[in-house]
Design an enzyme around this catalytic site. Structure first.
Site, short mmCIF file in Angstrom:
data_model
loop_
_atom_site.label_atom_id
_atom_site.label_comp_id
_atom_site.label_asym_id
_atom_site.label_seq_id
_atom_site.Cartn_x
_atom_site.Cartn_y
_atom_site.Cartn_z
N THR A 100 0.92 -1.24 0.03
CA THR A 100 -0.02 -0.11 -0.03
C THR A 100 0.66 1.10 -0.01
O THR A 100 0.05 2.47 -0.18
CB THR A 100 -0.93 0.01 1.35
OG1 THR A 100 -0.15 -0.01 2.42
CG2 THR A 100 -1.96 -1.17 1.30
N LYS A 109 26.24 5.77 -0.90
CA LYS A 109 25.44 4.66 -1.66
C LYS A 109 25.91 4.75 -3.08
O LYS A 109 26.04 3.86 -3.69
CB LYS A 109 24.00 4.79 -1.49
CG LYS A 109 23.25 4.58 -0.30
CD LYS A 109 21.66 4.98 -0.14
CE LYS A 109 21.29 4.87 1.27
NZ LYS A 109 20.20 5.05 1.27
N SER A 165 9.45 13.08 -3.78
CA SER A 165 9.06 11.79 -3.70
C SER A 165 10.24 10.62 -3.23
O SER A 165 9.52 9.71 -2.51
CB SER A 165 8.66 11.23 -5.14
OG SER A 165 9.39 11.18 -5.90
N CYS A 178 17.97 4.52 -5.75
CA CYS A 178 17.40 5.20 -7.08
C CYS A 178 18.29 6.06 -7.80
O CYS A 178 18.38 6.02 -9.21
CB CYS A 178 16.07 5.90 -6.68
SG CYS A 178 16.25 7.18 -5.16
N HIS A 219 14.32 12.16 -10.38
CA HIS A 219 15.63 12.61 -10.10
C HIS A 219 16.34 12.97 -11.35
O HIS A 219 16.44 12.65 -12.31
CB HIS A 219 16.49 11.59 -9.44
CG HIS A 219 15.95 11.09 -8.02
ND1 HIS A 219 14.95 11.88 -7.32
CD2 HIS A 219 16.30 10.03 -7.10
CE1 HIS A 219 14.74 11.29 -6.22
NE2 HIS A 219 15.61 10.42 -5.92
N ARG A 256 21.74 -4.38 0.43
CA ARG A 256 22.66 -4.01 -0.67
C ARG A 256 24.09 -4.30 -0.90
O ARG A 256 24.71 -4.77 -1.64
CB ARG A 256 22.26 -2.56 -0.99
CG ARG A 256 20.94 -2.29 -1.53
CD ARG A 256 20.93 -0.77 -1.80
NE ARG A 256 19.46 -0.28 -2.28
CZ ARG A 256 18.92 0.76 -1.99
NH1 ARG A 256 19.46 1.74 -1.60
NH2 ARG A 256 17.57 0.98 -2.10
#
Length: 334
Positions: free
Chosen positions: A11, A212, A158, A128, A241, A99
């Protein structure tokens, strides 16, 4: 084909897109189930014309699941992923927790699809900002071997989840009205502002988001010699982005060669005509699954440098789409 596939975090913002993609791309499974926290458990949702009740995320929910596609916070993934694997489930995980585990492949299907064959129950999807950059790097690295990358990101709100999206919308309205607004996701107002910190302080003045991009890039290419210098900035853009990327290669790659390499790479769309004002922007990349590249030009300060502009929907290719593509690869091997 898997007998039972679960969407975890079904959700949430990314979970909703995962559901849409599974349906739109016709992902085949004997049955689906949708898991979320206790706050969403019991809600009804529709998938492929059928009604489903969201189940609470707990270890027993994986007893009959062969594949799970998951988008949860790191602490949740740390707890439940091993429980799912223990029950024979393969997990495609969107969180950052797994990761950099050396036993967990970090996969972008267009870049290192072969890495999924090494999985031991968990396959991680990259951050991302890393995903779009590495996909853009891939053809250049294959052709000329990239030695160094300097990247500045312009990251949408976002990326900070639903609270980040609320902060942009409500904070902008408040700023225009001359009112105060209690920001949820950001330490400073994001309306009409840029915040040059994403994540916590991590290493020598770099943030966790920036590191990252360093560590994940090296892992995906299996090459620790690739040097990455990132600066990550949150900007008042709702979604997608953008990244300004400069690469230095061992073998010179011309603008024309780069344009051809990009255009021939699955998942990349070239939009590059400065005279006609054609280039990717968040406004023309939103709700798309590709990585868009433009402003391709030679570096004026380095003989083997190439600069370009890169935009991608961080909720899709940067998260949901990449995870579903990994699931599709797994399905071909099931």
């Amino acid at each position: 084909m898997f007998d039972t596939v679960a969407v975890v975090g079904a959700t949430g913002a990314v979970g909703q897109i995962i559901r849409q993609l599974l349906e739109a791309r016709g992902f085949q499974a004997g049955r689906f189930k949708f898991l979320a926290s206790h706050r969403s458990a019991g809600k009804e949702l529709t998938f492929a014309g059928k009604s489903y009740t969201v189940e609470q995320l707990r270890p027993e929910a994986f007893d009959d699941v062969q594949l799970a596609i998951s988008s949860t916070p790191d602490d949740v993934a740390a707890d439940f992923v091993p429980e799912a694997v223990k029950r024979g489930c393969v997990v495609v995980d969107e969180s950052g927790y797994w990761r950099m585990d050396p036993k967990v492949p970090l996969v972008i299907p267009e870049v290192n699809a072969q890495a999924i064959d090494k999985h031991q129950g968990i396959i991680a999807s990259p951050n991302c900002s890393t995903t779009q950059m590495v996909l853009a790097m891939k053809p250049l690295h294959d052709a000329g071997r990239i030695r160094r990358v300097v990247v500045s990101t312009y990251q949408a709100t976002s990326g900070a989840g639903l609270p980040g999206s609320r902060d942009l919308e409500r904070g902008t309205r408040a700023a225009l009205a001359g009112e105060d607004y209690p920001y949820e996701a950001f330490a400073y107002p994001i309306a009409f502002n840029c915040i040059p910190q994403i994540g916590s302080p991590k290493h020598q003045g770099y943030t966790s988001e920036e590191m990252k991009m360093v560590w994940e890039t090296q892992k995906i290419f299996d090459d620790k010699s690739i040097q990455v210098c990132p600066t990550c900035v949150r900007v008042p853009v709702s979604n997608c982005h953008s990244e300004s990327i400069l690469v230095e290669t061992e073998k010179k790659i011309t603008v024309e060669q780069a344009r051809e390499l990009f255009a021939a790479t699955p998942g990349i769309v070239v939009m590059d005509d400065l005279d006609k004002k054609v280039y990717p922007m968040p406004s023309n990349s939103d709700q798309r699954d590709e990585v868009f590249i433009g402003r391709i030009r030679e570096d004026l300060s380095s003989p083997n440098g190439l600069a370009f502009w890169c935009v991608s929907d961080n909720l899709r290719k940067g998260a949901a789409t990449n995870a579903v593509q990994i699931a599709e690869l797994l399905a071909t091997r099931a």
